[in-house]
Design an enzyme around this catalytic site. Structure first.
Site, mmCIF file in Angstrom:
data_model
loop_
_atom_site.group_PDB
_atom_site.id
_atom_site.type_symbol
_atom_site.label_atom_id
_atom_site.label_comp_id
_atom_site.label_asym_id
_atom_site.label_seq_id
_atom_site.Cartn_x
_atom_site.Cartn_y
_atom_site.Cartn_z
ATOM 1 C CD GLU A 179 -3.035 -1.377 2.331
ATOM 2 O OE1 GLU A 179 -2.210 -1.335 3.379
ATOM 3 O OE2 GLU A 179 -3.871 -1.574 2.327
ATOM 4 C CD GLU B 216 -3.272 -6.561 3.602
ATOM 5 O OE1 GLU B 216 -3.156 -7.477 2.777
ATOM 6 O OE2 GLU B 216 -2.864 -5.703 3.815
HETATM 7 N N1 CO8 Z 1 4.822 -7.355 11.606
HETATM 8 C C1 CO8 Z 1 5.601 -7.724 12.485
HETATM 9 N N2 CO8 Z 1 6.983 -8.370 12.486
HETATM 10 C C2 CO8 Z 1 6.827 -8.876 11.190
HETATM 11 C C3 CO8 Z 1 6.195 -8.574 10.156
HETATM 12 C C4 CO8 Z 1 5.088 -7.990 10.262
HETATM 13 N N3 CO8 Z 1 4.243 -7.474 9.298
HETATM 14 N N4 CO8 Z 1 6.653 -9.196 9.164
HETATM 15 C C5 CO8 Z 1 8.005 -9.868 9.369
HETATM 16 N N5 CO8 Z 1 7.864 -9.692 10.580
HETATM 17 C C6 CO8 Z 1 9.272 -10.305 11.778
HETATM 18 C C7 CO8 Z 1 8.939 -11.630 11.937
HETATM 19 O O1 CO8 Z 1 8.186 -11.829 13.116
HETATM 20 C C8 CO8 Z 1 10.373 -11.905 12.177
HETATM 21 O O2 CO8 Z 1 10.686 -11.547 13.652
HETATM 22 P P1 CO8 Z 1 11.190 -12.519 14.912
HETATM 23 O O3 CO8 Z 1 12.666 -13.030 14.301
HETATM 24 O O4 CO8 Z 1 11.484 -11.946 15.809
HETATM 25 O O5 CO8 Z 1 10.384 -13.658 14.696
HETATM 26 C C9 CO8 Z 1 11.309 -11.097 11.410
HETATM 27 O O6 CO8 Z 1 10.192 -9.998 11.029
HETATM 28 C C10 CO8 Z 1 11.726 -11.727 10.295
HETATM 29 O O7 CO8 Z 1 10.613 -12.366 9.383
HETATM 30 P P2 CO8 Z 1 10.363 -13.999 9.052
HETATM 31 O O8 CO8 Z 1 11.378 -14.754 10.082
HETATM 32 O O9 CO8 Z 1 9.269 -14.516 9.120
HETATM 33 O O10 CO8 Z 1 11.140 -14.193 7.630
HETATM 34 P P3 CO8 Z 1 10.865 -14.944 6.555
HETATM 35 O O11 CO8 Z 1 11.835 -14.694 5.568
HETATM 36 O O12 CO8 Z 1 10.540 -16.432 6.827
HETATM 37 O O13 CO8 Z 1 9.312 -14.444 5.925
HETATM 38 C C11 CO8 Z 1 7.641 -12.936 5.214
HETATM 39 C C12 CO8 Z 1 9.181 -13.122 5.317
HETATM 40 C C13 CO8 Z 1 7.024 -13.765 4.151
HETATM 41 C C14 CO8 Z 1 7.804 -11.443 4.834
HETATM 42 C C15 CO8 Z 1 6.982 -13.250 6.763
HETATM 43 O O14 CO8 Z 1 7.691 -12.373 7.647
HETATM 44 C C16 CO8 Z 1 5.534 -12.684 6.515
HETATM 45 O O15 CO8 Z 1 4.726 -13.183 6.214
HETATM 46 N N6 CO8 Z 1 5.526 -11.727 7.249
HETATM 47 C C17 CO8 Z 1 4.126 -10.968 7.573
HETATM 48 C C18 CO8 Z 1 3.587 -10.485 6.113
HETATM 49 C C19 CO8 Z 1 2.074 -9.711 6.247
HETATM 50 O O16 CO8 Z 1 1.139 -10.596 6.716
HETATM 51 N N7 CO8 Z 1 1.920 -8.579 6.068
HETATM 52 C C20 CO8 Z 1 0.462 -8.057 6.230
HETATM 53 C C21 CO8 Z 1 0.262 -7.475 7.518
HETATM 54 S S1 CO8 Z 1 -1.267 -7.027 7.584
HETATM 55 C C22 CO8 Z 1 -1.230 -5.271 6.838
HETATM 56 O O17 CO8 Z 1 -0.410 -4.878 6.587
HETATM 57 C C23 CO8 Z 1 -2.505 -4.562 7.072
HETATM 58 C C24 CO8 Z 1 -2.504 -3.287 6.791
HETATM 59 C C25 CO8 Z 1 -3.826 -2.388 7.242
HETATM 60 C C26 CO8 Z 1 -3.295 -0.885 7.633
HETATM 61 C C27 CO8 Z 1 -4.536 -0.505 8.468
HETATM 62 C C28 CO8 Z 1 -3.956 1.316 8.932
HETATM 63 C C29 CO8 Z 1 -5.036 1.993 9.318
#
Ligand code: CO8
Length: 257
Positions: A111, A131
């Site tokens: 976004e 999401e």
């Molecule tokens: N939020 C918080 N922490 C995160 C996020 C996130 N979105 N993405 C990654 N991290 C953290 C992980 O928890 C991890 O931390 P830790 O080592 O402490 O556990 C660290 O970053 C590294 O991540 P991974 O170990 O998961 O790394 P990978 O290479 O295995 O995977 C991915 C990478 C595929 C990107 C995976 O991290 C993932 O799927 N992340 C979440 C992606 C996601 O679902 N994003 C959407 C979130 S919801 C959203 O954006 C809605 C917006 C609405 C806004 C409304 C405003 C009004």
């Protein structure tokens, strides 16, 4: 004092902003978004800033909203969410905003990409709205901006499956403008920003405003809006300077007046 961002003047007129929360793949928590909105507000009224480049790391532009932070919010918390105001200020930034993207641009990260006017991405970048996998939907304009940018079928596929698309697919669909080697993404974005920094600032602002209007309005009202902006620019010194410089075969000097 910035906690989650780095900001520097990259070259004359070009502000470079780096998302700097590597431990969470640049997840956009409320504080980070607030810092970004504050920086852009300041850049908007700073005549020294003519264009802004926003980037992340090699691994992630931004992996979305901060899921840990979101987990703390109930429905009332989401209703009162301060992030809504931060996003609105980012959307209102009136100067050119260029995104240089490598790695993940997911959820709120995708976004944020859609808030940029021009997007340069490394060929291994991934764009997605995952999401649905969290039992929610995009909440920072993702559904509305995505469908207007890439069309119904691809937007539906991305929002409903949550599966990301490649940089190449994103370029074909119009979500991004250019693909580069990952190590050249920022350099290319900065070069584009330098080019924009030489253009007439008022004309750029009107161009951005009118282009954004196209996504919001029917053709007739969009054309009327364009006409008004076009007439408005006829009253600027920069327009006379631009035309004179062309006719006199010299480089124009724009003053933002
Ligand atoms: N939020 C918080 N922490 C995160 C996020 C996130 N979105 N993405 C990654 N991290 C953290 C992980 O928890 C991890 O931390 P830790 O080592 O402490 O556990 C660290 O970053 C590294 O991540 P991974 O170990 O998961 O790394 P990978 O290479 O295995 O995977 C991915 C990478 C595929 C990107 C995976 O991290 C993932 O799927 N992340 C979440 C992606 C996601 O679902 N994003 C959407 C979130 S919801 C959203 O954006 C809605 C917006 C609405 C806004 C409304 C405003 C009004």
């Amino acid at each position: 004092m910035l906690k989650f961002l780095l900001a520097e003047t990259a070259s004359e007129g070009v502000l470079l902003i780096r998302l700097n929360r590597p431990e969470a793949l640049n997840a956009l928590n409320t504080e980070l978004l607030g810092e970004l909105a504050d920086l852009l507000d300041a850049a908007a009224i700073d005549p020294q800033v003519r264009a802004v480049v926003i980037t992340g790391s090699d691994r992630a532009f931004a992996a979305g909203a901060d899921v840990r932070e979101m987990a703390q919010l109930d429905a009332v918390g989401v209703l009162k969410d301060a992030r809504v105001g931060h996003w609105a200020r980012i959307a209102a930034f009136p100067k050119p905003l260029i995104a240089a993207v490598n790695g993940f641009a997911l959820g709120g990260g995708c976004e944020l990409v859609m808030h940029a006017d021009i997007v340069v991405a490394g060929h291994s970048a991934l764009f997605g709205q995952p999401e649905i996998n969290l039992g929610i939907i995009p909440g920072a304009g993702g559904t509305q901006r995505l469908i207007r940018t890439v069309g119904k079928a691809l937007a539906s596929q991305m929002v409903m499956t949550g599966e990301p698309i490649s940089a190449e697919r994103a370029r074909q669909a119009g979500l991004i403008s250019e693909i580069t080697e990952p190590e050249l993404t920022l350099e290319r974005a900065l070069t584009l920003a330098q080019t924009l920094a030489t253009k007439a600032p008022l004309a750029l602002q009107q161009a951005k405003d009118v282009l954004a209007r196209a996504q919001e309005s029917h053709l007739g009202s969009g054309l009327a809006y364009e006409r008004k902006a076009f007439c408005l620019l006829a009253a600027t010194q920069d327009r006379n300077e631009g035309i004179s410089a062309f006719l006199e075969k010299r480089t124009p000097t724009y003053k933002g007046r």
